[in-house]
Enzyme design. Sequence first.
Site, PDB file in Angstrom:
ATOM      1  NE  ARG A 189      -2.366  -0.405   3.329  1.00 45.91           N
ATOM      2  CZ  ARG A 189      -2.542  -0.010   4.589  1.00 45.91           C
ATOM      3  NH1 ARG A 189      -3.432   0.879   4.880  1.00 45.91           N
ATOM      4  NH2 ARG A 189      -1.818  -0.540   5.573  1.00 45.91           N
ATOM      5  CG  HIS A 200      -6.167 -24.415  13.081  1.00 45.56           C
ATOM      6  ND1 HIS A 200      -6.024 -24.206  11.732  1.00 45.56           N
ATOM      7  CD2 HIS A 200      -5.745 -23.274  13.673  1.00 45.56           C
ATOM      8  CE1 HIS A 200      -5.513 -22.994  11.533  1.00 45.56           C
ATOM      9  NE2 HIS A 200      -5.346 -22.402  12.698  1.00 45.56           N
TER      10      HIS A 200
HETATM   11  C1  BG6 Z   1      -3.431 -19.577  14.100  1.00 43.05           C
HETATM   12  C2  BG6 Z   1      -4.190 -18.829  15.158  1.00 43.05           C
HETATM   13  O1  BG6 Z   1      -4.292 -19.951  13.056  1.00 43.05           O
HETATM   14  O2  BG6 Z   1      -2.851 -20.733  14.675  1.00 43.05           O
HETATM   15  C3  BG6 Z   1      -3.293 -18.467  16.323  1.00 43.05           C
HETATM   16  O3  BG6 Z   1      -4.748 -17.654  14.605  1.00 43.05           O
HETATM   17  C4  BG6 Z   1      -2.589 -19.693  16.854  1.00 43.05           C
HETATM   18  O4  BG6 Z   1      -4.022 -17.839  17.363  1.00 43.05           O
HETATM   19  C5  BG6 Z   1      -1.930 -20.462  15.715  1.00 43.05           C
HETATM   20  O5  BG6 Z   1      -1.631 -19.286  17.791  1.00 43.05           O
HETATM   21  C6  BG6 Z   1      -1.380 -21.777  16.213  1.00 43.05           C
HETATM   22  O6  BG6 Z   1      -0.605 -22.352  15.218  1.00 43.05           O
HETATM   23  P1  BG6 Z   1       0.588 -23.328  15.576  1.00 43.05           P
HETATM   24  O7  BG6 Z   1       1.051 -23.809  14.252  1.00 43.05           O
HETATM   25  O8  BG6 Z   1       1.607 -22.493  16.303  1.00 43.05           O
HETATM   26  O9  BG6 Z   1       0.024 -24.386  16.449  1.00 43.05           O
END
Ligand code: BG6
Length: 508
Positions: free
Chosen positions: A60, A260
């Site tokens: 931007r 997730h």
């Molecule tokens: C992200 C979330 O998608 O995943 C975060 O927004 C989180 O809040 C993260 O900390 C965790 O990812 P990982 O790979 O560190 O377990």
Amino acid sequence: MSTPTSGAPRRPVSAPADPAVFVGFGASGDLTRRKLLPALVNLRRSGALPTTFAFIAVVRQADVGGTLADEILTAASTHLETPLTDEERQWFVGRIGVVVGDVEQPSLYADIATRLGELQASHGTGRNALFYLATPPQLFAPIAAGLGAARLLDEEAAGGCRRVIVEKPFGHDLESARALNRALAAVMTERQIYRIDHYLGKETVQNLMIFRFANSIFEPIWNRRYVDHVQITVAEADGIGTRGGYYDEAGALRDMVQNHLFMLLALTAMEPPISFDADAVRDERLKVLQAIMPMTRPMVERDVVRAQYVAGRVKDADVPGYLQEDKVAAASATETFVAMRLQVENWRWAGVPFYLRTGKRLARRVSEISVHFRQPPFMMFRDTAVRTLNCNVLVIRVQPEEGITFHVDAKVPGQALELQTVAMDFKYDEEFVQPPSTGYETLLYDALTGDQTLFHRADSTDVSWQAVMPILDAWATGGRPVCYEAGSWGPEDAHELLERDGRTWRRP
Ligand code: BG6
């Protein structure tokens, strides 16, 4: 299983992806520096990035334009296990073009088209282009519309593939996720859309399918006849860091569960797909999400725990409570922890509870799936000193110390009949040389090679939002989360959720 089974640890190899130009929106942001560029560097180091490759950084601010390539490479270098060499820096600087502009203005897309043409000519990248939307989520739809209006997504006109990678969060609720899906579908086909979930890029998560379907011993027992229950834990020791603004609007259910944890659940519970074809796999993941029993309000009250951390100690340091974190509303009711009991109502899993929990500021960082098998009949041990038999537990460790452990009971040596649970252990580190990874390498490589298996399809984002909406609706009408101390394993209510069923959370 503790030593390599086939000689020296194996190092993975990949063929270089097809030539392409990678167009990164939000390229001056954190994600590009911390994950995307380091991942591209790692891909090049492993020979998976084509030499005919270029990167357009869309930003931007005009004032960062001149030195941006150097600046983001310097920042990216600090997130690599081995910093950039001079040769690598030169290679990337020579391939990074910068386009400055406002994503709401059509002129930006005309500039991108021009730059694309130039890089295609100067670097022989062919006509393929990938657009990565690493921007705040409210810009996803305007960018898609801008790309569409400029005919940058028209594969026929372009004479090459045109793919769009969309970061999370994918919507804030069901309605906004549907609106975003409609906005994307208005200008491109589903085949061009790559909705990212970095959990699907994790090795152990990908290995779940291989483990289940490339071995014959697990499938026969992977069902309600043999499995007592399943636990999925994604615990984080970190708090919300500098992301208070985003997190306070999102909370753990939206941030972690809807995407997730549901993917971990889907891969654990899915039926064998008929092939490795992306849609065959995604069809089966979808069916699991569709089978989640919809929650009524009484079920939400009984089966879902929402909690928020208060001050405590994590990794030997005092940490503030959630309400004291930066950019968090003074009386925020946002949950930083969720635990829930879900039912997957299909033939395989009817009656088997799935317990999910995730939270910030828990005792330590650990993600795992544990499958708890039914107890064997006890009668044979009635007249012995053995008082209880432990259930067999299969633990799939997603992070850290990726691997798989199977807990079984064994006899303690000696004359007395005494049992002890022992572990059969497979550790990734011992079997394979894991290349340095940011977690994005496989996902970027798959997007470059056109494999959508590890990305969400529109229907799965829809169904996963449908599953969490009753919980969000119930919470929206009031009540506050219960508290848990930072550095603990969550609130007492989460423990009671299992104790009520005669079970306990596994202590990772
Ligand atoms: C992200 C979330 O998608 O995943 C975060 O927004 C989180 O809040 C993260 O900390 C965790 O990812 P990982 O790979 O560190 O377990």
